[in-house]
Design an enzyme around this catalytic site. Sequence first.
Site: not given
Ligand code: PEP
Length: 900
Positions: A36, A106, A115, A117, A362, A478, A787, A853, A873
């Site tokens: 602000k 304020r 809202g 504070m 804002r 709100h 992975s 993963c 990835y």
């Molecule tokens: C993990 O452990 O992050 C994974 C992808 O394998 P799972 O969740 O199947 O154990």
Amino acid sequence: MTKAGKVKDIAPHWVFTFGAGRAEGDAAQRDLLGGKGAYLAEMSRLGLPVPPGFTISSEVCAEYYKAGKKLPDALMPMVSEALDAVGKVAGARFGDVDNPLLVSVRSGSRASMPGMMDTVLNLGLNDETVEGLARKTSDRRFAHDTYRRFIQMYGDVVLGIDHDLFEEALENYKNLKGFELDTELKAEHWAEMVARFKALVEQELDKPFPQDLRVQLWGAIAAVFGSWENARAIAYRRLHNIPDDWGTAVTVQAMVFGNMGDRSATGVVFTRNPSTGAKELFGEFLVNAQGEDVVAGLRTPQPLTEAARRASDDRRPSFEGLMPETFADLKAACAKLEEHFRDIQDIEFTVEEGRLWMLQSRSGKRSMQAALKIAVDMTAEGLITEQEAVLAVDAAQLDQLLHPTLDPEVPKLVIGKGLPASPGAASGELVFDADEAVHLKTQGHTVILARVETSPEDVQGMHAAAGIITTRGGMTSHAAVVARGMGRPCVVGAASVQIELERETLSSGGETLSKGEIVTIDGSTGQIIKGRVPMREPTLSTDFVTLMGWADAFRRMKVRANADTPADARQSLAFGADGIGLCRTEHMFFEEGRIVPMREMILADNTEGRRAALTKLLPMQRQDFVQLFKIMAGSPVTIRLLDPPLHEFLPHDGAAIAEVARTLGVTATRLKRRVAGLSEFNPMLGHRGSRLLVSFPEIAEMQARAIFEAAIEAGKQLGTTIKPEIMVPLVTAKAELDLVKDRIAAVAKAVEKEQGVKLAYSVGTMVELPRACINAGEIGKSADFFSFGTNDLTQTTFGLSRDDAGRFLGEYTEKGIIQHDPFVTLDPAVGELMWIAVERGRGSHPDLKIGICGEHGGDPETIRFCEDIRLDYVSCSPYRVPVARLAAAQAILKLKVKPR
Ligand code: PEP
Ligand code: MG
């Protein structure tokens, strides 16, 4: 202006003035001045009509808490000096009996906390100055009304007297006099109310209401700093990951009055429509009212523009129609602000006797649809670049767009309608209490929270609810602002709906629904519907496609999906996945008809029995893989060998045991013994992953065969070579991986010989145990890829079972022991283990491909970390794929360009 030079050598610069086209701070100083204060300073610099004021920096907030909730003595002279400067610009003086300056006090932190504070308005009035105000404005009624508003607000915020006591006193007085509306009260009545409020304060506190204006001001500043630590602000910070040590700044600003008669007004305007993103002014206003009246949702505001008035069929005049010249000034100010900040602005304004004043600007909270449209439109308008457009959209909220909408073909029993405050549709059990919403959510219920209006105390409940209904308030109330920010579908101001909190019922359109009954809301149309309505999958707008196209061009990391079934695989492709990063083969056996041979395999007590079961499983697996390979049409597919936490697959009840016993040709008693023998104290840390494959390598052999045969078959059908990636789970050392890898190689050779083809494949490993991270240098020598399984890596780093952590982890975040749930946002210690694994893995195998993963693969903050440690990835659930694509682009852009 404060003469910083005079006090500079002895004291820090804590007070920053603004007004009359000048300012000591600017928009870049959010950390110090709060959003602000920083924007007010910038607006003043832009020459916009900003009432003069000053901001006390957030450094003072830290001082205040350090000193045990006491304002530093050195602040007082700085504030006095700044107050004099403000008075000069405003043409009035704080405490002047003839010409009193009134101020607002304020809060403003660097992150918006709407809202949460406290605020004190109309400060500077006592028994003497109120008469000065009456003379100056020639309006005694206004002066005494303002004074009683001040006592009420100050009494509540600074002195801690329950707000309702004042409301009750006012109601009693009105009843006594036979008045219904506040507008019926005249000057003498308000003067009487002042006396009654003062008496109320004295009765509650055993001391009179402070008449010393400096005491008032000091109290208000301290209270606003103090409100940083109130319960709702703390809860809001937890929810939005705002650090506790940021603190708030305090802005003290000359009051302007929207309640000085019919040529005065107060309102809120967005420079674009925050629901749709359309380039049109969007807002509402109230004639003869103070700013808080709009936000509080106690009176229903009028539409700002003629177009909006016509669209909503409102008989009351629009601001544009009522005050065309001031509207033109506002429009010009909006254009200037949007162009300057290069973002949609949410502006509070006041009109005092025909003159426009800007009280706040804002960056506007917006729905996800609007965010995309605004980003793409502003790029076309040349306001921002494609990179800035990609950075302007909150990746974490992108999945709002992927929410289902109501099936239009299905008849619905619409029982009520309100304002469409936050898009998306949701069905759930009706609840009327925020705490109950939180409680039911933890028990696995989906709830819709219905309230007359919401207050910051309800925020946790709103977060827990799938959707929100209120019967009062407008599009900037709100409930509307908070729900939009959270991405919860929300309908507000459903005036025809009756909520009876005592009886816990919602009545509308001749229907009464009780607590627990199912209700559906459509936050895009404002409809409230009895019962559950089938939903449709969302279709994505051209803006979405455009922006994601830009994101894809910028990102370096690939985004894959965790997909186990053909349906998942198709969905992943539709959301733009570059491949499958994790196919959990054990999930392929949850289906009807497959669990039995899977159980036979697990429960067999010798190799022959296991091989017999595996022979049944082989064709099923092969068929699954053929389908996956065909759908993915040559994009990479990582198939993980079996990793079943055994307890998920063991038969538990009598019927299941009898069925498996029958197929196995053993007695139920014998089988029960076997089940008991296999059960583990902590199956999550048990005979899983590569350990199972070490014990029973024939499982890996069956799966490898199914994968290779499927690759050949799908490859033939597609006319290409499929190169499957085979992944070994839960490895801790090179030897485990090698053992499984050798079996896979032997199967590959056999299949090549049988089919007369050459196979192309790779074998990698999950890295999901601390020991694997430490041994990554060695393991990397044998792996084609890593992975990170951050679900298990989090579990094992914390020594915290994934299945049980939910029961008490909440306490850890509440008590600040950890900042986030580590199963959602990567914990730094887990991150450090990943970093070690990357360093060591690539140390021994420079072109080792590495991905992630675990569930964290779809979390934007984690994705940013993955970019930092140069993963190749990320892989996440199909619905998170768009989020990950955008987050991956933002991660690399944030490394290259400074975000705005
Ligand atoms: C993990 O452990 O992050 C994974 C992808 O394998 P799972 O969740 O199947 O154990
Ligand atoms: Mg795992």
